[in-house]
Design a protein around this motif. Structure first.
Motif, PDB file in Angstrom:
ATOM      1  N   GLN A   1      -9.273  -2.704  -5.175  1.00  0.00           N
ATOM      2  CA  GLN A   1      -8.225  -1.843  -5.724  1.00  0.00           C
ATOM      3  C   GLN A   1      -8.535  -0.370  -5.465  1.00  0.00           C
ATOM      4  OE1 GLN A   1      -8.091  -3.166  -9.800  1.00  0.00           O
ATOM      5  NE2 GLN A   1      -6.395  -4.596  -9.426  1.00  0.00           N
ATOM      6  N   SER A   2      -9.817   0.002  -5.511  1.00  0.00           N
ATOM      7  CA  SER A   2     -10.190   1.380  -5.202  1.00  0.00           C
ATOM      8  C   SER A   2      -9.977   1.684  -3.724  1.00  0.00           C
ATOM      9  CB  SER A   2     -11.644   1.639  -5.596  1.00  0.00           C
ATOM     10  OG  SER A   2     -12.528   0.869  -4.796  1.00  0.00           O
ATOM     11  N   VAL A   3     -10.189   0.681  -2.856  1.00  0.00           N
ATOM     12  CA  VAL A   3      -9.946   0.861  -1.422  1.00  0.00           C
ATOM     13  C   VAL A   3      -8.458   1.067  -1.164  1.00  0.00           C
ATOM     14  CG1 VAL A   3     -10.060  -0.254   0.848  1.00  0.00           C
ATOM     15  CG2 VAL A   3     -11.993  -0.425  -0.720  1.00  0.00           C
ATOM     16  N   ILE A   4      -7.606   0.335  -1.884  1.00  0.00           N
ATOM     17  CA  ILE A   4      -6.155   0.472  -1.717  1.00  0.00           C
ATOM     18  C   ILE A   4      -5.692   1.885  -2.053  1.00  0.00           C
ATOM     19  CG2 ILE A   4      -3.916  -0.310  -2.616  1.00  0.00           C
ATOM     20  CD1 ILE A   4      -5.088  -3.087  -2.892  1.00  0.00           C
ATOM     21  N   THR A   5      -6.375   2.513  -2.986  1.00  0.00           N
ATOM     22  CA  THR A   5      -5.990   3.879  -3.356  1.00  0.00           C
ATOM     23  C   THR A   5      -6.505   4.914  -2.364  1.00  0.00           C
ATOM     24  OG1 THR A   5      -7.960   4.144  -4.753  1.00  0.00           O
ATOM     25  CG2 THR A   5      -5.961   3.254  -5.790  1.00  0.00           C
TER      26      THR A   5
ATOM     27  N   VAL B   1       0.863  -1.181   0.000  1.00  0.00           N
ATOM     28  CA  VAL B   1       0.000   0.000   0.000  1.00  0.00           C
ATOM     29  C   VAL B   1       0.898   1.228   0.000  1.00  0.00           C
ATOM     30  CG1 VAL B   1      -1.827   1.251   1.189  1.00  0.00           C
ATOM     31  CG2 VAL B   1      -1.789  -1.241   1.255  1.00  0.00           C
ATOM     32  N   ALA B   2       0.663   2.136  -0.954  1.00  0.00           N
ATOM     33  CA  ALA B   2       1.583   3.251  -1.147  1.00  0.00           C
ATOM     34  C   ALA B   2       1.235   4.474  -0.320  1.00  0.00           C
ATOM     35  CB  ALA B   2       1.631   3.630  -2.629  1.00  0.00           C
ATOM     36  N   THR B   3      -0.020   4.656   0.054  1.00  0.00           N
ATOM     37  CA  THR B   3      -0.441   5.896   0.715  1.00  0.00           C
ATOM     38  C   THR B   3      -1.034   5.608   2.098  1.00  0.00           C
ATOM     39  OG1 THR B   3      -2.677   5.811  -0.220  1.00  0.00           O
ATOM     40  CG2 THR B   3      -0.972   6.923  -1.517  1.00  0.00           C
ATOM     41  N   LEU B   4      -0.982   6.652   2.968  1.00  0.00           N
ATOM     42  CA  LEU B   4      -1.621   6.538   4.283  1.00  0.00           C
ATOM     43  C   LEU B   4      -3.129   6.447   4.168  1.00  0.00           C
ATOM     44  CD1 LEU B   4       0.457   9.090   6.421  1.00  0.00           C
ATOM     45  CD2 LEU B   4       0.443   6.601   6.630  1.00  0.00           C
ATOM     46  N   ALA B   5      -3.699   7.140   3.170  1.00  0.00           N
ATOM     47  CA  ALA B   5      -5.147   7.072   2.960  1.00  0.00           C
ATOM     48  C   ALA B   5      -5.571   5.654   2.600  1.00  0.00           C
ATOM     49  CB  ALA B   5      -5.563   8.051   1.864  1.00  0.00           C
ATOM     50  N   GLY B   6      -4.790   4.980   1.760  1.00  0.00           N
ATOM     51  CA  GLY B   6      -5.099   3.598   1.418  1.00  0.00           C
ATOM     52  C   GLY B   6      -4.983   2.674   2.614  1.00  0.00           C
ATOM     53  N   ARG B   7      -3.945   2.912   3.431  1.00  0.00           N
ATOM     54  CA  ARG B   7      -3.766   2.096   4.635  1.00  0.00           C
ATOM     55  C   ARG B   7      -4.964   2.239   5.573  1.00  0.00           C
ATOM     56  NH1 ARG B   7       0.069  -0.093   8.203  1.00  0.00           N
ATOM     57  NH2 ARG B   7      -0.416   0.318  10.387  1.00  0.00           N
ATOM     58  N   LYS B   8      -5.398   3.487   5.799  1.00  0.00           N
ATOM     59  CA  LYS B   8      -6.529   3.713   6.694  1.00  0.00           C
ATOM     60  C   LYS B   8      -7.810   3.098   6.141  1.00  0.00           C
ATOM     61  CE  LYS B   8      -5.040   7.891   9.123  1.00  0.00           C
ATOM     62  NZ  LYS B   8      -5.398   9.293   9.469  1.00  0.00           N
ATOM     63  N   SER B   9      -8.003   3.194   4.847  1.00  0.00           N
ATOM     64  CA  SER B   9      -9.206   2.648   4.234  1.00  0.00           C
ATOM     65  C   SER B   9      -9.269   1.125   4.377  1.00  0.00           C
ATOM     66  CB  SER B   9      -9.255   3.044   2.757  1.00  0.00           C
ATOM     67  OG  SER B   9     -10.469   2.647   2.174  1.00  0.00           O
ATOM     68  N   ILE B  10      -8.130   0.446   4.196  1.00  0.00           N
ATOM     69  CA  ILE B  10      -8.091  -1.017   4.340  1.00  0.00           C
ATOM     70  C   ILE B  10      -8.324  -1.411   5.792  1.00  0.00           C
ATOM     71  CG2 ILE B  10      -6.613  -3.054   4.149  1.00  0.00           C
ATOM     72  CD1 ILE B  10      -5.248  -1.698   1.780  1.00  0.00           C
ATOM     73  N   LEU B  11      -7.658  -0.721   6.740  1.00  0.00           N
ATOM     74  CA  LEU B  11      -7.827  -1.060   8.156  1.00  0.00           C
ATOM     75  C   LEU B  11      -9.265  -0.830   8.618  1.00  0.00           C
ATOM     76  CD1 LEU B  11      -4.528   0.357   9.731  1.00  0.00           C
ATOM     77  CD2 LEU B  11      -5.107  -2.028   9.223  1.00  0.00           C
ATOM     78  N   LYS B  12      -9.899   0.217   8.088  1.00  0.00           N
ATOM     79  CA  LYS B  12     -11.291   0.474   8.459  1.00  0.00           C
ATOM     80  C   LYS B  12     -12.205  -0.625   7.927  1.00  0.00           C
ATOM     81  CE  LYS B  12     -12.514   4.724   8.421  1.00  0.00           C
ATOM     82  NZ  LYS B  12     -12.935   6.095   7.998  1.00  0.00           N
TER      83      LYS B  12
END
Length: 758
Positions: A667-671, A513-524
């Protein structure tokens, strides 16, 4: 009353007073009585100690005493002659007795007499014979008159409380009726947001399904209402309740309802809360001899003999209540959260449920007694309800009503205490009170760098009930609902929150995961998946479980539900199957096996024996077992599906939860896109110790060598979408398929861990 009582013979008079007409007349007098100034009391006499029960023996005399009600004829002339309350007439001729009307004088209490009796009534609503004799001499009344007045007054108070209850129920019913009407109008006017075409035909089908769901929910609510009415003793089978409307009554809070029914008031609740707070502080800080540390397990054990010396005791079998077991535990730990946020998590019921998803299936704030001071909520008191669960349908949930009190002890310490209200439980049928809280809660001490030291005390008194033999040890030992479990869950959730908010995450802890936003979205998304899993597999009243047996002998529970419009799950009929087994494996070994993607093909039938590739792996705790991962099955027939896996572990329990997810959506969540509308249906495992703790096999400071004998309790759950139409019903083929899935998975796990004979 408009009834001529001089013509019929005495036997007919008795029949008249035994008829429902008298009850209607008395109800009219009750409605006309001026209750506010305390100057009137009117009722029909019933056998003492049985008023309002309807099952007691009626006395031969009825007396009405009221300053505001009109005169009412008595039932027996002889009674009034004995008390000098009417003129005596010559009854020598029997024929003349049936023809002449007799004029009677009725006694009306003076204002002074009523004030004296009201004063005694406030102190003792049920005066004994000695008190009645003394009061009758003081007021110049016959003891019988005093007795009637107190009986009438008690019945009148009950009538007032019943009218208030009916008013609350009527107000709630009117509100629900208006909401239902508004929702139906919205549905009828609905149209497509894109083309503007009316959606009448589609909505008609949905309305039929919604109506069926509403009917089921309505039946459940009616059952709950009947239970509550039985609790307060206001309704007998077939009885009809009258509703009296009034702006003043409708605007009163639910605390006023509790006050009228249970005799509670704000001062009484505050007194109970303050006493509980003092007991909690002593329970949290005391050492031996109150708490004794076990040599075998290292856990602290409450010395109950010492507890009764310090705090007193109550007989758990008084008033015919069933015998109850005592569960007491204490745990100390450090959590990664600041004090204000932690206090807010306890006082906000929604945040409280999110903090303990594996322990709380339902929770609600019944009423706020005191809001406390400012944003800190210092001094806040509220009535609460909670249903506490275990992650298996084989152990019943525990429902408990309690008062929660938040107080700042000093500049660095806060305390949160929960305690059940004795006065309420004295008025509830013993069969309905399964569990109650003695002073329980936590002392929170602020430490540096956003850390808190928490001392958790859990003290429960539960009715003894039958528990499945596999879970009997872990439940009765207090481990399941004890302080250790609450503390471990709190530490895990606070740690998850820290990793979720972190901005300086090492690369090795956030691969793929390249971005913090993607990380937060996956964890949520992973967090929502785990919460959904916890709700799906417990014994809460949300579910109805049916027991079936598999071909290999596993005990499987099956439940179905319909999802109409929740975007977080697939729409249609969802089937859930759960099985719990004991395995002779240490819990952490089983957890590591199930979460290891390299060994997933050993138990996952859907992987077709092929390897699994890790697309992303996000660490969310100090233990690297706490992680969220995105996996791809290399030999899967569905190339457009990935697997989202969430694994978490603490000192008490572990979980591995996973679900297939659409590749494009993931894939959209990862972004970094919003994941709230991504449909997901989780399956997974819950792992608990079996409770058979023993002495360490070796004495060493190295944690990895402190192995003990015993095993673990594994709960395995699968959920499948059996039909995309919410109106469909589960088929036997789908039940057989999901049972086979559980049986084969359990067989593969036993084979891989070499415990086939378990």
């Amino acid at each position: 009353m408009g009834v001529d009582m001089s013509n019929p013979p005495n036997s007919h008079i008795k029949d008249f007073f035994a008829s429902p007409a008298l009850s209607l007349s008395l109800a009219g007098i009750f409605r006309g009585a001026n209750v506010g100034n305390g100057e009137a009391a009117a009722s029909m006499e019933v056998e003492e100690g049985e008023e309002g029960s309807g099952g007691g023996r009626r006395e031969e005399t009825v007396e009405i005493s009221s300053e505001n009600s009109g005169p009412m004829r008595s039932k027996s002339d002889d009674d009034f002659e004995g008390e000098g309350e009417h003129d005596h007439e010559d009854d020598e001729d029997g024929d003349d007795k049936n023809k002449k009307k007799k004029r009677k004088k009725y006694h009306r209490h003076t204002a002074e007499q009523i004030r004296e009796m009201e004063a005694l009534f406030k102190e003792s609503p049920h005066p004994d014979e000695k008190q009645r004799q003394q009061l009758s001499k003081q007021l110049g009344l016959a003891p019988r008159q005093v007795k009637f007045w107190f009986q009438n007054r008690r019945t009148q108070i009950k009538a007032i409380q019943e009218r208030h209850e009916n008013s609350l129920l009527k107000s709630e019913m009117d509100k629900l009726r208006e909401d239902n009407k508004s929702m139906r109008e919205t549905i009828n006017k609905a149209c497509c947001p894109n083309c503007g075409t009316a959606t009448t035909s589609r909505d008609a089908a949905l309305t039929s399904t919604e109506e069926q769901q509403l009917r089921i929910e309505n039946a459940k609510l009616k059952a709950e209402v009947e239970k509550l009415r039985a609790v307060v003793g206001k309704s007998s089978p077939g009885a009809t309740a009258s509703c009296s409307a009034g702006n003043e009554q409708e605007n009163r809070s639910s605390l006023d309802f509790y006050t009228g029914i249970f005799g509670l008031d704000k001062s009484r609740i505050m007194e109970t809360a303050n006493q509980a707070m003092e007991e909690l502080k002593k329970m949290a800080t005391a050492g031996e001899p109150l708490w004794i540390r076990s040599v075998e397990t290292g856990r602290e054990i409450l010395n109950y003999d010492e507890y009764t010396k310090v705090f007193g005791s109550e007989d758990s079998s008084i008033n015919g209540r069933p015998k109850r077991s005592i569960e007491a535990s204490r745990e100390t730990g450090v959590v990664f959260i600041d004090v204000p946020r932690l206090v807010q998590s306890f006082m906000d019921v929604d945040q409280w449920k999110e903090m303990f998803p594996c322990l709380i299936s339902k929770a609600a704030t019944v009423d706020v007694i005191c809001n406390g001071e400012g944003a800190s909520r210092n001094g806040a008191v509220q009535l609460m309800f909670a249903e506490v669960q275990m992650l298996t349908p084989m152990v019943p949930t525990r429902e408990v009503y309690f008062v929660r009190y938040c107080k700042q002890l000093n500049a660095e310490q806060w305390a949160i205490v929960d305690v059940s209200i004795d006065k309420v439980e004295d008025n509830i049928d013993a069969s309905l009170v399964k569990c109650r809280k003695r002073p329980s809660g936590c002392i929170i001490e602020d430490k540096s760098n956003g850390h808190c030291k928490v001392i958790w005390v859990e003290h429960l008194q539960c009715q003894k009930s039958t528990v499945h033999t596999m879970y009997r040890t872990v439940v009765h030992s207090g481990l399941t609902f004890g302080a250790r479990h609450w503390m471990a869950t709190l530490q895990l959730q606070c740690e998850r929150l820290v990793f979720f908010m972190a901005t300086n995450v090492p690369t090795k802890d956030s691969t793929g995961v390249a971005t913090l936003a993607g990380r937060k979205s996956i964890l949520k998304l992973a967090q929502r998946m785990t919460w959904s899993f916890c709700r799906a597999i417990c014994a809460s009243s949300y579910h109805t479980w049916n027991k079936v047996s598999s071909k290999t002998g596993e005990d499987i529970r099956v439940s179905s539900r319909k999802n109409l419009n929740d975007p977080g799950e697939p729409v249609g009929v969802i089937l859930c199957a759960v099985s719990s087994v004991w395995l002779p494996v240490v819990p952490h070994i089983l957890f590591d096996f199930l979460r290891d993607e390299a060994r997933r093909n050993e138990w996952d039938i859907m992987s077709n024996g092929g390897p699994v590739q890790t697309i992303a792996n996000l660490i969310k705790g100090q233990d690297r077992g706490n992680a969220a991962a995105i996996l791809q099955k290399m030999k899967s027939k569905e190339n457009n599906m990935w697997v989202l896996q969430d694994s978490c572990t603490n000192a008490y329990e572990s979980m591995v939860v996973y679900a297939p997810v659409d590749t494009n959506g993931m894939q959209s969540v990862i972004t970094g896109c919003d994941s709230s509308n991504l449909a997901i249906l989780p399956s997974g495992f819950s792992i608990l110790p079996d409770g058979h703790e023993s002495r360490p096999l070796v004495i060493t400071s190295r944690q990895e060598e402190r192995s003990t004998e015993g095993g673990c309790l594994l709960t395995i759950a699968f959920q499948i979408l059996t039909n995309t139409s919410p109106t469909a019903k589960p088929t036997m083929e789908s039940v057989d398929s999901i049972n086979t899935l559980i049986s084969c998975t359990l067989k593969n796990i036993r084979t891989s861990l070499q415990c086939e004979d378990s």
